[in-house]
Write a protein that holds these residues in place. Sequence first.
Motif, mmCIF file in Angstrom:
data_model
loop_
_atom_site.group_PDB
_atom_site.id
_atom_site.type_symbol
_atom_site.label_atom_id
_atom_site.label_comp_id
_atom_site.label_asym_id
_atom_site.label_seq_id
_atom_site.Cartn_x
_atom_site.Cartn_y
_atom_site.Cartn_z
ATOM 1 N N LYS A 154 3.734 -3.160 -9.473
ATOM 2 C CA LYS A 154 4.151 -2.994 -8.077
ATOM 3 C C LYS A 154 3.341 -1.946 -7.347
ATOM 4 O O LYS A 154 2.921 -0.949 -7.912
ATOM 5 N N THR A 155 3.137 -2.217 -6.056
ATOM 6 C CA THR A 155 2.563 -1.247 -5.134
ATOM 7 C C THR A 155 3.392 -1.312 -3.861
ATOM 8 O O THR A 155 4.271 -2.167 -3.734
ATOM 9 N N VAL A 156 3.139 -0.429 -2.926
ATOM 10 C CA VAL A 156 3.989 -0.352 -1.739
ATOM 11 C C VAL A 156 3.212 -0.578 -0.456
ATOM 12 O O VAL A 156 2.032 -0.249 -0.345
ATOM 13 N N CYS A 157 3.937 -1.123 0.494
ATOM 14 C CA CYS A 157 3.458 -1.308 1.861
ATOM 15 C C CYS A 157 3.555 0.050 2.574
ATOM 16 O O CYS A 157 4.249 0.957 2.109
ATOM 17 N N HIS A 158 2.927 0.159 3.717
ATOM 18 C CA HIS A 158 2.999 1.402 4.496
ATOM 19 C C HIS A 158 4.419 1.725 4.927
ATOM 20 O O HIS A 158 4.739 2.882 5.220
ATOM 21 N N CYS A 159 5.316 0.728 4.912
ATOM 22 C CA CYS A 159 6.718 0.958 5.301
ATOM 23 C C CYS A 159 7.576 1.421 4.114
ATOM 24 O O CYS A 159 8.725 1.791 4.288
ATOM 25 N N GLY A 160 7.003 1.381 2.924
ATOM 26 C CA GLY A 160 7.744 1.805 1.739
ATOM 27 C C GLY A 160 8.310 0.664 0.908
ATOM 28 O O GLY A 160 8.731 0.872 -0.223
ATOM 29 N N ARG A 161 8.340 -0.558 1.464
ATOM 30 C CA ARG A 161 8.811 -1.702 0.679
ATOM 31 C C ARG A 161 7.722 -2.186 -0.272
ATOM 32 O O ARG A 161 6.551 -1.859 -0.108
#
Length: 190
Positions: free
Chosen positions: A139-146
Amino acid sequence: MAQLYFYYSAMNAGKSTALLQSDYNYHERGMKTRLLTAQLDNRFGEGRIASRIGLEKLADTFNEDTDLIRWFEQSPDVNCILIDEAQFLTRKQVDDLAVIVDEKNVPVLCYGIRTDFQGELFTGSERLLAIADKLTELKTVCHCGRKAIMVVRMDEHGNALAEGAQVQIGGNERYVSMCRQHYYEALRPK
């Protein structure tokens, strides 16, 4: 019993780092590995697996014409095969890796991106998702944290691209991992 593994994610989830850590673990136990990466991804030099945190190691390379059974037979005494950029494997190459696992009892760990910038499966990823014994999402994250599950290709002005060739090698300067919502928002005409 050996198995075929597929570790997949969007970009920047640490796939190469995880591969290099697995390689280190095998060597620490006195075991022999063979590393393989896509010939077309030469951002860090041909045959080089490199992580964003500074780890790197030389590897053999493959292209769409590489016979992986023949490649394996050149050094059949390995304890594990680790493949970076597995999305670029052909369907036959993935099937050949399954033969190595099943008939030679050698585990094969594949690391790659699941989908391209248009949300379509890469050929190698599609086949691995279909036949791998173990599937693991990194997993990695979007700039929004999701959780980021999509990859957006950007032009030189920072605009999201919706069309183009499936394969265009690049890193953070060209691709951004996003959640599905922000992926679709990025692609909406402005």
